[in-house]
Write a protein that holds these residues in place. Structure first.
Motif, PDB file in Angstrom:
ATOM      1  N   ASP A 495       0.933  -1.385  -0.039  1.00  0.00           N
ATOM      2  CA  ASP A 495       0.081  -0.200  -0.125  1.00  0.00           C
ATOM      3  C   ASP A 495       0.952   1.316  -0.036  1.00  0.00           C
ATOM      4  OD1 ASP A 495       0.892  -0.479   2.448  1.00  0.00           O
ATOM      5  OD2 ASP A 495      -0.680  -0.118   3.640  1.00  0.00           O
ATOM      6  N   ASP A 496       1.891   1.399  -0.775  1.00  0.00           N
ATOM      7  CA  ASP A 496       2.776   2.426  -0.819  1.00  0.00           C
ATOM      8  C   ASP A 496       2.047   3.801  -1.273  1.00  0.00           C
ATOM      9  OD1 ASP A 496       4.907   4.292  -1.879  1.00  0.00           O
ATOM     10  OD2 ASP A 496       6.188   2.641  -2.288  1.00  0.00           O
ATOM     11  N   ALA A 497       2.511   4.699  -0.426  1.00  0.00           N
ATOM     12  CA  ALA A 497       1.681   5.993  -0.883  1.00  0.00           C
ATOM     13  C   ALA A 497       2.232   6.585  -2.161  1.00  0.00           C
ATOM     14  CB  ALA A 497       2.131   7.017   0.389  1.00  0.00           C
ATOM     15  N   GLY A 498       3.304   6.381  -2.653  1.00  0.00           N
ATOM     16  CA  GLY A 498       3.817   6.864  -3.883  1.00  0.00           C
ATOM     17  C   GLY A 498       3.935   8.061  -3.921  1.00  0.00           C
ATOM     18  N   ALA A 499       3.875   9.137  -4.920  1.00  0.00           N
ATOM     19  CA  ALA A 499       3.904  10.389  -5.123  1.00  0.00           C
ATOM     20  C   ALA A 499       2.553  11.096  -4.939  1.00  0.00           C
ATOM     21  CB  ALA A 499       4.439  10.975  -6.514  1.00  0.00           C
ATOM     22  N   ALA A 500       2.077  10.835  -3.673  1.00  0.00           N
ATOM     23  CA  ALA A 500       0.887  11.544  -3.315  1.00  0.00           C
ATOM     24  C   ALA A 500       0.928  12.812  -2.839  1.00  0.00           C
ATOM     25  CB  ALA A 500       0.080  10.471  -2.224  1.00  0.00           C
ATOM     26  N   PRO A 501      -0.046  13.919  -3.020  1.00  0.00           N
ATOM     27  CA  PRO A 501       0.078  14.945  -2.381  1.00  0.00           C
ATOM     28  C   PRO A 501       0.172  15.076  -0.742  1.00  0.00           C
ATOM     29  CG  PRO A 501      -2.000  14.971  -3.726  1.00  0.00           C
ATOM     30  CD  PRO A 501      -1.314  13.572  -3.510  1.00  0.00           C
ATOM     31  N   VAL A 502       0.982  15.827  -0.121  1.00  0.00           N
ATOM     32  CA  VAL A 502       1.432  15.822   1.294  1.00  0.00           C
ATOM     33  C   VAL A 502       0.803  17.021   1.855  1.00  0.00           C
ATOM     34  CG1 VAL A 502       3.215  16.004   3.103  1.00  0.00           C
ATOM     35  CG2 VAL A 502       3.526  14.282   0.823  1.00  0.00           C
ATOM     36  N   PHE A 503      -0.009  17.293   2.758  1.00  0.00           N
ATOM     37  CA  PHE A 503      -0.332  18.213   3.487  1.00  0.00           C
ATOM     38  C   PHE A 503      -0.065  18.232   4.772  1.00  0.00           C
ATOM     39  CE2 PHE A 503      -3.459  16.266   0.609  1.00  0.00           C
ATOM     40  CZ  PHE A 503      -3.862  17.325  -0.073  1.00  0.00           C
ATOM     41  N   ALA A 504      -0.103  19.889   5.333  1.00  0.00           N
ATOM     42  CA  ALA A 504       0.304  20.173   6.606  1.00  0.00           C
ATOM     43  C   ALA A 504      -1.103  21.380   6.938  1.00  0.00           C
ATOM     44  CB  ALA A 504       1.511  20.369   6.854  1.00  0.00           C
ATOM     45  N   PHE A 505      -1.674  21.209   8.160  1.00  0.00           N
ATOM     46  CA  PHE A 505      -2.527  22.474   8.233  1.00  0.00           C
ATOM     47  C   PHE A 505      -2.466  22.782   9.702  1.00  0.00           C
ATOM     48  CE2 PHE A 505      -5.177  19.083   9.534  1.00  0.00           C
ATOM     49  CZ  PHE A 505      -6.200  19.621  10.339  1.00  0.00           C
ATOM     50  N   CYS A 506      -2.880  23.822  10.027  1.00  0.00           N
ATOM     51  CA  CYS A 506      -3.035  24.360  11.290  1.00  0.00           C
ATOM     52  C   CYS A 506      -4.245  25.820  11.390  1.00  0.00           C
ATOM     53  CB  CYS A 506      -1.681  25.048  11.898  1.00  0.00           C
ATOM     54  SG  CYS A 506      -1.534  25.024  13.911  1.00  0.00           S
TER      55      CYS A 506
END
Length: 596
Positions: A495-506
């Protein structure tokens, strides 16, 4: 009823247990009505999924049972734990702990009883505890006994003293395990709070003194572009341990007005590993990683650093938790059975310390920039703290070596967020600063001899959201806890994430990275969009949003999808959470900068 207190929080037993002072209490030795029995799983069977904390002094906590109304099973109106003996693991053994607080006189008897369908009983374990006894681990072998049609009862009775002594005793969550469990790799998960990715020697920082972290990278896998899901401690660790963004985890970790989506699993990785027969424990700096915020769910034992109160503005020399956290973690490893698989979570705030550099002004606004000389002194202080934690991490890894556990242990080291030192005119972390690289990009190192390559560098952007699913997959338990995230990229997992978008929020600030491009945006439009090409501009100096409207629009589709999936900003600020904590913990967080 007196309050139970430690570095984590204050717990009122009467408030939680529903004590009725107007009603006479029946004798504790009377046989209460039975609870609904829990059915064990094949590997290991906790009696209940939900657990509460119980303080018996010294900052130590063990999980203990609560009933369906979320009341602790520690009063004479409610029976002690009852276990079904159906579907037992092979050669079963019952493990549990006995807890008794040390501030009231008296003696409590703890018994384990086998009860037949006709009511006949056989006592197979008994032990009396009196102060100053704290938590005591125990086990009872069930193999070779006639168990058909029987139930197992853990029972307390008052031998000497008054009801307060009885109220302040408890069984930790008992678990039915196999005496010869299936071999699985063990796991050590270490969070070095507030550690930037660029302050390690292996990251090219020449002034670093991080030989242990550098060697860990050389013997395992290093993610050069790992991102924390949030910008402060509580939501970041919640997302780490649950494998989900903070909107999809228990209500107590989130804003009270945001409902949990129907059908969303709420059990963290510790619960999945406990169910699979792992021994589980956590040793933390407390504060925003305390049991108050339900981080102890799934752990057999959860310890928070007890910080004594200090006068306002004082910087106590004993404010650092690292020495005690790592020592206790090593001691716990040494007392484990030699073949037992374990999950150990270790967290320290030591890199977070800014006490000597904080103003005394109240409030939680962004910290003001420091003059150049003070900034350089702060950076030297930061590097020294990182070096100290590096050494303590090395001592913990030496314990694994001494015990012969290194070859079969997955070690994961990371941080929950970074720290701004005025690179963009901002200092600190949290929702008052924008999610630039110095705050969102964190170290992520994995070592698993024989399973993961040595010296591997993975540049694909990755999220700490994917750490919990990765751990389960690497130890052979994929999908066991209902965690929704994929595994980390580049490890060859199904279930490799691959080149998926990466998010960070606050709060309403959100950043998304796809490839080398990173968009910083606001859900409410409180600041204009910022776009950076991190391959060409790793310091995020040139905002190229105006010149790249199509790329901004494409990344805005990703952020819109994120908000649609996770709803309105679900987290509260540190300020809103401080009132949930006891005075000692509030002072600890003040020294860490959380009330400035």
């Amino acid at each position: 009823m007196r309050l139970l207190r430690d570095a984590c929080f204050i717990l009122s037993l009467c408030a939680l247990a529903g004590c009725d002072h107007s009603a006479p209490a029946p004798p504790p030795t009377a046989t209460p009505a039975p609870l609904a029995a829990a059915v064990p799983t094949a590997a290991a069977a906790p009696v209940a999924e939900t657990a509460g904390p119980f303080d018996v002094g010294d900052g130590a906590r063990k999980a203990f049972l609560i009933d369906n109304d979320e009341r602790p099973i520690i009063n004479p109106f409610i029976e002690d734990p009852t276990l079904s003996l159906a579907n037992l693991p092979p050669d079963p053994i019952l493990t549990f702990s006995l807890g008794i607080a040390d501030d009231t006189p008296g003696t409590v008897r703890f018994e384990v009883v086998l009860r037949s369908a006709d009511g006949a009983e056989e006592t197979i374990f008994t032990r009396d505890l009196s102060p100053p006894a704290a938590w005591t681990d125990a086990s009872v072998a069930l193999g070779g006994r006639s168990l058909d049609g029987k139930t197992l009862h853990l029972r307390r009775s008052l031998v000497e003293g008054g009801l307060p002594r009885y109220f302040r005793s408890a069984f930790a969550i008992p678990t039915l395990r196999s005496a010869h469990p299936v071999h699985r790799p063990s796991v050590v998960l270490v969070s070095l709070d507030t550690l930037r990715a660029d302050r390690l020697g292996v990251a090219g920082y020449s002034a670093a003194h991080t030989p242990v972290l550098d060697q860990l990278a050389a013997s395992g896998v290093r993610y050069t572009n790992a991102y924390s899901p949030s910008l402060w401690t509580l939501p970041s660790h919640a997302s780490l341990l649950y494998g989900r963004f903070v909107s999809n985890i228990p209500q107590s970790l989130r804003r009270n007005d945001v409902p949990i989506p129907a059908g969303v699993p709420e059990r963290p990785i510790a619960a999945a590993l406990t169910d699979a027969g792992y021994r589980t424990a956590a040793f933390t700096g407390g504060g925003f990683v305390s049991q108050k915020f339900l981080f102890g769910i799934g752990f057999e034992s959860y310890w928070c650093y007890p910080t004594p109160p200090a006068p306002k503005g004082a910087c106590r020399p004993d404010r650092f938790d690292g020495p005690e956290v790592f020592k206790r973690a090593g001691d716990w490893l040494r007392q484990l059975p030699s073949q037992a698989p374990f999950f150990l979570f270790v967290h320290t705030y030591d890199q977070h310390d800014r006490c000597e550099f904080l103003s005394t002004a109240p409030g939680l606004a962004a910290w003001p920039p420091l003059p150049t000389d003070r900034r350089q002194a702060l950076l030297r202080h930061y590097d020294e703290l990182i070096s100290s934690s590096d050494e303590r991490l090395g001592n913990l890894l030496k314990v694994l070596d001494e015990l012969g556990r290194t070859p079969d242990t997955l070690v994961v080291v990371l941080s929950d967020h970074g720290e701004a030192f005025s690179e963009h005119g901002e200092r600190g972390h949290g929702c008052t600063v924008k999610p630039y690289e110095e705050v969102t990009r964190v170290p992520l190192l994995l070592r698993m001899p024989g399973r993961l390559p040595a010296g591997e560098r993975i540049d694909t952007p990755a999220s700490l959201i994917d750490v919990a699913p990765t751990i389960l997959s690497l130890v052979g338990l994929p999908g066991q806890s209902g965690l929704s995230g994929p595994s980390l990229p580049g490890l060859g997992l199904p279930d490799d994430a691959g080149a998926a978008p990466v998010f960070a929020f606050c709060d309403d600030s959100l950043t998304v990275r796809v490839g080398s491009y990173k968009l910083i945006t606001s859900r409410t439009g409180k600041f204009p969009d910022e776009l950076y090409d991190l391959a060409a501009d790793p310091q995020e100096r040139a905002n190229i949003a105006a010149a790249n409207p199509e790329r901004v629009a494409a990344l805005r589709k990703e952020t819109d999808a994120f908000w649609s999936a996770h709803g309105a900003p679900p987290t509260t600020s540190p300020a809103e959470q401080l009132d949930k904590l006891d005075p000692a913990t509030r002072e600890q967080l003040r020294q860490l900068g959380y009330d400035h």
